[in-house]
Write a protein that holds these residues in place. Structure first.
Motif, PDB file in Angstrom:
ATOM      1  N   ALA A 199       0.830  -1.209   0.000  1.00 53.77           N
ATOM      2  CA  ALA A 199       0.000   0.000   0.000  1.00 53.77           C
ATOM      3  C   ALA A 199       0.863   1.257   0.000  1.00 53.77           C
ATOM      4  O   ALA A 199       0.569   2.216  -0.728  1.00 53.77           O
ATOM      5  CB  ALA A 199      -0.937  -0.007   1.197  1.00 53.77           C
ATOM      6  N   ASP A 200       1.927   1.263   0.794  1.00 55.14           N
ATOM      7  CA  ASP A 200       2.824   2.419   0.833  1.00 55.14           C
ATOM      8  C   ASP A 200       3.517   2.638  -0.508  1.00 55.14           C
ATOM      9  O   ASP A 200       3.620   3.772  -0.988  1.00 55.14           O
ATOM     10  CB  ASP A 200       3.885   2.250   1.926  1.00 55.14           C
ATOM     11  N   SER A 234      -2.687   4.103   6.071  1.00 52.90           N
ATOM     12  CA  SER A 234      -2.597   3.989   4.622  1.00 52.90           C
ATOM     13  C   SER A 234      -3.398   5.117   3.980  1.00 52.90           C
ATOM     14  O   SER A 234      -4.635   5.090   3.993  1.00 52.90           O
ATOM     15  CB  SER A 234      -3.116   2.627   4.166  1.00 52.90           C
ATOM     16  N   ALA A 235      -2.698   6.067   3.398  1.00 55.98           N
ATOM     17  CA  ALA A 235      -3.356   7.249   2.828  1.00 55.98           C
ATOM     18  C   ALA A 235      -4.262   6.917   1.645  1.00 55.98           C
ATOM     19  O   ALA A 235      -5.205   7.647   1.366  1.00 55.98           O
ATOM     20  CB  ALA A 235      -2.304   8.266   2.398  1.00 55.98           C
ATOM     21  N   ASN A 236      -3.989   5.817   0.962  1.00 54.96           N
ATOM     22  CA  ASN A 236      -4.784   5.457  -0.210  1.00 54.96           C
ATOM     23  C   ASN A 236      -5.865   4.418   0.092  1.00 54.96           C
ATOM     24  O   ASN A 236      -6.525   3.922  -0.816  1.00 54.96           O
ATOM     25  CB  ASN A 236      -3.875   4.993  -1.348  1.00 54.96           C
ATOM     26  N   GLN A 286       1.978   5.113  -7.427  1.00 57.04           N
ATOM     27  CA  GLN A 286       0.701   5.315  -8.117  1.00 57.04           C
ATOM     28  C   GLN A 286      -0.279   5.970  -7.152  1.00 57.04           C
ATOM     29  O   GLN A 286      -1.234   5.337  -6.701  1.00 57.04           O
ATOM     30  CB  GLN A 286       0.142   3.982  -8.617  1.00 57.04           C
ATOM     31  N   PRO A 287      -0.054   7.225  -6.826  1.00 57.54           N
ATOM     32  CA  PRO A 287      -0.838   7.873  -5.769  1.00 57.54           C
ATOM     33  C   PRO A 287      -2.337   7.949  -6.042  1.00 57.54           C
ATOM     34  O   PRO A 287      -3.110   8.136  -5.106  1.00 57.54           O
ATOM     35  CB  PRO A 287      -0.216   9.263  -5.663  1.00 57.54           C
ATOM     36  N   ARG A 288      -2.743   7.758  -7.274  1.00 58.92           N
ATOM     37  CA  ARG A 288      -4.171   7.831  -7.594  1.00 58.92           C
ATOM     38  C   ARG A 288      -4.873   6.480  -7.507  1.00 58.92           C
ATOM     39  O   ARG A 288      -6.086   6.400  -7.652  1.00 58.92           O
ATOM     40  CB  ARG A 288      -4.349   8.439  -8.971  1.00 58.92           C
ATOM     41  N   ARG A 347      -9.364   3.091   0.857  1.00 57.87           N
ATOM     42  CA  ARG A 347     -10.714   3.601   0.594  1.00 57.87           C
ATOM     43  C   ARG A 347     -11.787   2.757   1.267  1.00 57.87           C
ATOM     44  O   ARG A 347     -12.881   3.235   1.523  1.00 57.87           O
ATOM     45  CB  ARG A 347     -10.987   3.654  -0.912  1.00 57.87           C
ATOM     46  N   ASN A 393       1.059   4.016  -2.935  1.00 58.93           N
ATOM     47  CA  ASN A 393       0.798   5.427  -2.649  1.00 58.93           C
ATOM     48  C   ASN A 393       1.912   6.311  -3.207  1.00 58.93           C
ATOM     49  O   ASN A 393       1.662   7.399  -3.708  1.00 58.93           O
ATOM     50  CB  ASN A 393       0.641   5.651  -1.153  1.00 58.93           C
ATOM     51  N   ASN A 421      -6.619   3.530  -5.767  1.00 60.94           N
ATOM     52  CA  ASN A 421      -7.368   3.323  -4.525  1.00 60.94           C
ATOM     53  C   ASN A 421      -7.124   1.911  -4.008  1.00 60.94           C
ATOM     54  O   ASN A 421      -7.052   0.964  -4.791  1.00 60.94           O
ATOM     55  CB  ASN A 421      -8.869   3.513  -4.784  1.00 60.94           C
TER      56      ASN A 421
END
Length: 130
Positions: free
Chosen positions: A63-64, A93-95, A70-72, A97, A67, A74
């Motif tokens: 996930a990191d 995890s910022a991404n 490929q920051p976009r 959803r 992020n 989800n």
């Protein structure tokens, strides 16, 4: 919509893939975190379905890396444990959803993934649109 499934249980990953393919998703399934990291360097994905507890590798590392690379994209986390059941995964995890149980009906999981994949595309945020 391009989807990466990272699931150590081969049969479960294949089941999820079939449900997503019925929704016209292009799906790639891998069983390890290392395989996911290699793919994330080569291909773009709109959504990553990521088992929180992998037999090999770390889901949070995947996930990191996603992020960063490929920051976009989800991430929809799935798990059959109580880790992060308090919702704290969204802090780690910022991404992230969504966070669902592994036992979620495959059609429901596919609907969740489809939602996040389509919302990324509608917003012009498809993984390939850096």
């Amino acid at each position: 919509m391009r989807v990466l499934i990272v699931q150590s249980k081969t049969e479960l990953g294949a089941l999820w893939a079939r449900h997503l393919e019925r929704l016209q998703a292009t799906v790639t399934v891998v069983e390890t975190g290392d395989d996911a990291l290699v793919l994330l360097q080569k291909q773009s994905f709109d959504v990553i379905v990521l088992d929180l507890v992998l037999r090999e590798g770390s889901a949070l590392t995947v996930a990191d890396f996603a992020n960063f690379n490929q920051p976009r994209a989800n991430v929809v986390f799935v798990t059959d444990t109580t880790f992060f059941s308090d919702g704290s995964i969204f802090s780690h995890s910022a991404n992230a959803r969504a966070f669902v149980e592994t036992g979620t009906p495959p059609s429901d999981l596919a609907a969740i993934v489809h939602h996040y994949g389509n919302s990324a595309s509608r917003d012009g945020r498809a993984a390939g649109a850096f």
